[in-house]
Design a protein around this motif. Sequence first.
Motif, short mmCIF file in Angstrom:
data_model
loop_
_atom_site.label_atom_id
_atom_site.label_comp_id
_atom_site.label_asym_id
_atom_site.label_seq_id
_atom_site.Cartn_x
_atom_site.Cartn_y
_atom_site.Cartn_z
N GLY A 174 41.11 41.46 28.47
CA GLY A 174 39.71 41.40 28.88
C GLY A 174 38.96 40.18 28.35
N SER A 175 39.49 39.52 27.32
CA SER A 175 38.74 38.35 26.84
C SER A 175 38.74 37.25 27.89
CB SER A 175 39.25 37.87 25.47
OG SER A 175 40.57 37.44 25.53
N CYS A 176 39.73 37.21 28.77
CA CYS A 176 39.69 36.28 29.91
C CYS A 176 39.39 36.98 31.24
CB CYS A 176 41.02 35.53 30.05
SG CYS A 176 41.20 34.16 28.91
N GLY A 218 37.85 40.03 31.58
CA GLY A 218 36.68 40.92 31.53
C GLY A 218 37.09 42.34 31.20
N GLY A 266 37.17 39.74 36.16
CA GLY A 266 37.48 38.32 36.11
C GLY A 266 36.58 37.58 35.15
N GLY A 267 37.07 36.43 34.73
CA GLY A 267 36.32 35.54 33.83
C GLY A 267 37.00 34.21 33.98
N LEU A 268 37.49 33.67 32.88
CA LEU A 268 38.28 32.45 32.99
C LEU A 268 39.54 32.74 33.81
CD1 LEU A 268 37.78 29.62 31.98
CD2 LEU A 268 39.33 30.07 30.10
N GLY A 269 40.05 33.95 33.67
CA GLY A 269 41.18 34.39 34.50
C GLY A 269 40.66 35.16 35.70
N THR A 290 48.35 27.29 34.09
CA THR A 290 47.08 28.01 33.94
C THR A 290 46.95 28.43 32.48
OG1 THR A 290 47.87 30.28 34.21
CG2 THR A 290 47.55 29.00 36.22
N ALA A 291 45.86 29.13 32.17
CA ALA A 291 45.65 29.58 30.79
C ALA A 291 46.36 30.90 30.51
CB ALA A 291 44.16 29.72 30.52
#
Lengths: 134, 415
Positions: free
Chosen positions: A61-63, A65, A70-73, A100-101
């Motif tokens: 969830g840190s990427c 959500g 979604g977020g950076l991912g 990708t990250a």
Amino acid sequence: MTDGHENRLGYAKEGLVVRLLVSRMLVSSVLAVAAVGGAGAAEPDLVRRAQLVSMVRQDCGSCHGLRLTGGLGPALLPDSLSGKPAAALIAAVLGGRPGTAMPGWSRFLSGAEAAWIVEQLQRGFPPLAERGGW
Amino acid sequence: MDRRAVAARFSATRRKGGLVNRWRTISRVLAGLAAVVVAGCAGRPVAGLRGTGDLGIVIERASGSVQIVDHSGRRSLGRIEGLGDLSHAHATVSRDGRYAYVFGRDGGLTKLDLLAGRIDRRIIQAGNSIGGSISQDGRLVVAQNYQPGGIKAFDADTLAPVAEVAAEYAPGRFSKVVGLADVPGQGFAYALFDAGEIWVTDFTDPSAPRTRRFAAGKQPYDGLVTPGGRYFMAGLFGEDGIALLDLWQPEQGVRRILDGYGRGEDKLPVFKMPHLRGWAVADGKAYLPAVGRHEVLVVDVTDWREVGRIAVAGQPVFVMARPDGRQVWVNFAFPDNALVQVIDTLEGAVIDTLSPGRAVLHMEFTPRGEAVWVSARDDDRVTVYDTATRKALAVLPARAPSGIFFTARAARIGF
């Protein structure tokens, strides 16, 4: 997993080709591992499932959500994952997505656990269990 | 003061006589009553008449709530619910230190009244947001968004929309925005993850913001402005290096520092993106998280050359200097996120390793740095440490706490 995400990141063509090749090799090797891990490996038990739910919602969830919107991912909701084969998603979870990250999580997850996570994501991921005192 | 006490005072005054005394007493009583009335109007006040300089908030990410805290008393003053999805929530503080603006993942922007202990206003401003900042003059609050990619400016009083800059770096292509920081001249600097650019937008005329674009490098993941506001730095995920823009001479373009710091070695996996902010600078040096290496990189800010590397316990996430610069505290990405390490900047080495709890997500120093508050998500607590002795001074229960934001941020450029 060629949804054009790599392209959007603007890599030079040669780099992209190399990355795609590496990515394919990784995917196939991880798939092999997943198949081996999956064969005979039991589904995670209830205690482990709770840990996996927490891990996905909090750490993934840190990427992606907490609500996996979604977020950076990218978003990991059933709609956003529809049409993507489970095997490719399991490979991405375990081996990451080069360029990708997204890192690979195979240090922390068995093939069967990754398969369970993907299945839950495609179905609609379970909520966090409330902890005592909340 | 209750009615009986008021009556007693009046009767005492009557007995003594003396017009001057009587007036003095009456005015005191009236002032007291006025204070009671004002406090009564404020809804659920967290305290009576007081300043806000030692207040702050703790984000409770999974329950959409925040706690208002007092870092002098090391205590919680109450909880406010109803802030939506607070994963990766960030906050900036009004110039007067009374309001905190909380940016939620779901695009929610909530203006909290720290004195009244309630939500003053709340809007949904985007589909997916990552944080925000406040303008030099305190009149604009600017959000940075992933969806739709770009930044949006709002009136700091009313949260009415003022202006928007879409991060459309090529026709029809929008980037996620990261690293937004306010800079002098009503400006905001930020980085475009998908475009590999740094943009600087000038809101001097809020109705017609002007934006300049600079090539930065692959996948900038966060940014910071140095404490004086001169340099904006964007950390790069897609390559080894940091993009540096001199805001006093932007025409010179972006310069690369720490180029190739990985020395061509394979990167270690990064299970959580590091964060940057202006706290990285201590005593003339910047302490920056390496990406894919378990190191803190040290750069001299006069010539931007690497002057050292400090091996640490994992992938650094926050590398934060104590306000006096003598210590730098570091927390880590999964799976090393139960640790915090303390670097002594004179020795250039780790001098202490602490275990504040499982999943340490954030740290916040008190304004002069005698204490630091550390959140541990999976142990539902915030621990307050004495930074000199590293002894725990207090432990506060909190639900899956993440970001901690003290009002001292109101007075700092780039927060």
